[in-house]
Design an enzyme around this catalytic site. Structure first.
Site, mmCIF file in Angstrom:
data_model
loop_
_atom_site.group_PDB
_atom_site.id
_atom_site.type_symbol
_atom_site.label_atom_id
_atom_site.label_comp_id
_atom_site.label_asym_id
_atom_site.label_seq_id
_atom_site.Cartn_x
_atom_site.Cartn_y
_atom_site.Cartn_z
ATOM 1 N N HIS A 1 -13.292 1.262 -2.505
ATOM 2 C CA HIS A 1 -14.208 1.408 -3.635
ATOM 3 C C HIS A 1 -13.941 0.284 -4.636
ATOM 4 O O HIS A 1 -12.810 -0.209 -4.734
ATOM 5 C CB HIS A 1 -13.991 2.751 -4.339
ATOM 6 C CG HIS A 1 -14.249 3.932 -3.465
ATOM 7 N ND1 HIS A 1 -15.462 4.571 -3.410
ATOM 8 C CD2 HIS A 1 -13.433 4.602 -2.605
ATOM 9 C CE1 HIS A 1 -15.396 5.586 -2.562
ATOM 10 N NE2 HIS A 1 -14.170 5.632 -2.066
ATOM 11 N N LYS B 1 -2.451 -6.378 4.519
ATOM 12 C CA LYS B 1 -2.816 -7.701 5.023
ATOM 13 C C LYS B 1 -2.523 -7.770 6.518
ATOM 14 O O LYS B 1 -1.761 -6.971 7.057
ATOM 15 C CB LYS B 1 -2.025 -8.787 4.288
ATOM 16 C CG LYS B 1 -2.336 -8.872 2.802
ATOM 17 C CD LYS B 1 -1.532 -9.980 2.133
ATOM 18 C CE LYS B 1 -1.849 -10.071 0.648
ATOM 19 N NZ LYS B 1 -1.066 -11.133 -0.030
ATOM 20 N N ARG C 1 10.951 -9.309 10.821
ATOM 21 C CA ARG C 1 11.510 -10.236 11.806
ATOM 22 C C ARG C 1 10.593 -10.296 13.014
ATOM 23 O O ARG C 1 9.644 -9.514 13.133
ATOM 24 C CB ARG C 1 12.906 -9.792 12.246
ATOM 25 C CG ARG C 1 12.952 -8.438 12.955
ATOM 26 C CD ARG C 1 14.373 -8.094 13.373
ATOM 27 N NE ARG C 1 14.474 -6.818 14.048
ATOM 28 C CZ ARG C 1 14.275 -6.622 15.342
ATOM 29 N NH1 ARG C 1 13.901 -7.641 16.121
ATOM 30 N NH2 ARG C 1 14.416 -5.424 15.885
#
Length: 206
Positions: free
Chosen positions: A112, A161, A178
């Site tokens: 939103h 992300k 890692r």
């Protein structure tokens, strides 16, 4: 441009028209039926999965499983989804082959606007999880994220992300810790070693 086209193109939308409420209502009926299945009705569960997703699906999903539409979800062969997972699929969720989900994972394709004046609107961005990933219990995967093949998302992470392939990523927000490496071929948990003898011993018990 129709409302469905607005959703597909990442534009602001509301979902009260063009048959969207009816699609969600039908999806809820299928979801309730699926979640009512038990260990003695696996054939019915498999049949319902094909109806929910609109395609043949050779995955294992533990009820209860929650979603908005179902038809926007693609799950590859051999994937496993543990109980209490939530897929908010206003647009595409594409899951590769042999992907493992811990319990209570949320995938949200919808967001939103930040400002409360526009909060009634939504936008949708697809989520993609590539082959052989492991998504830890309680993780949240946000709109527009791609997780590269073979990667592991630590339990409780919030993935905002893209995560590259062949990595271990954890945290809130989720960050790469890692790369998966030769050490992981030798040890399965802390100092517990993977040996051929132990694998053979396990195989004899099957």
């Amino acid at each position: 441009m129709t409302m469905r086209e607005r959703i597909a193109n990442g534009k602001l939308f509301t979902d009260y028209c063009e048959g969207l409420p009816e699609d969600r209502a039908n999806a809820k009926r299928r979801m309730i039926a699926f979640n009512a299945t038990g260990p003695d009705t696996l054939e019915e569960r498999a049949r319902l999965m094909n109806v929910i997703f609109g395609r043949e699906t050779k995955a294992w999903i533990e009820p209860p499983f929650y979603f908005c539409y179902g038809t926007n979800i693609e799950i590859g062969d051999g994937s496993y989804i543990n109980f209490n997972c939530n897929f908010v699929d206003d647009t595409k969720i594409v899951i590769g082959k042999n992907v493992m989900f811990g319990p209570a994972v949320t995938i949200a394709t919808v967001g939103h606007p930040i400002h409360p004046a526009y909060r009634e609107y939504m936008y949708a961005e697809p989520v993609k999880i590539e082959n052989n990933c492991w998504i830890g219990a309680g993780s949240v995967i946000c709109p527009g994220v791609t997780i590269g093949e073979n990667s592991v998302i630590g339990a409780g992470s919030v993935v905002t992300k893209d995560i590259p392939a062949n990595t271990v990523a954890v945290g809130n927000p989720c960050r790469v810790l890692r790369h998966i490496n030769e050490h992981d071929m030798k040890y399965y948990y802390k100092d517990r070693e993977i040996t051929q003898a132990d694998l053979e011993a396990e195989a004899k018990l099957r």
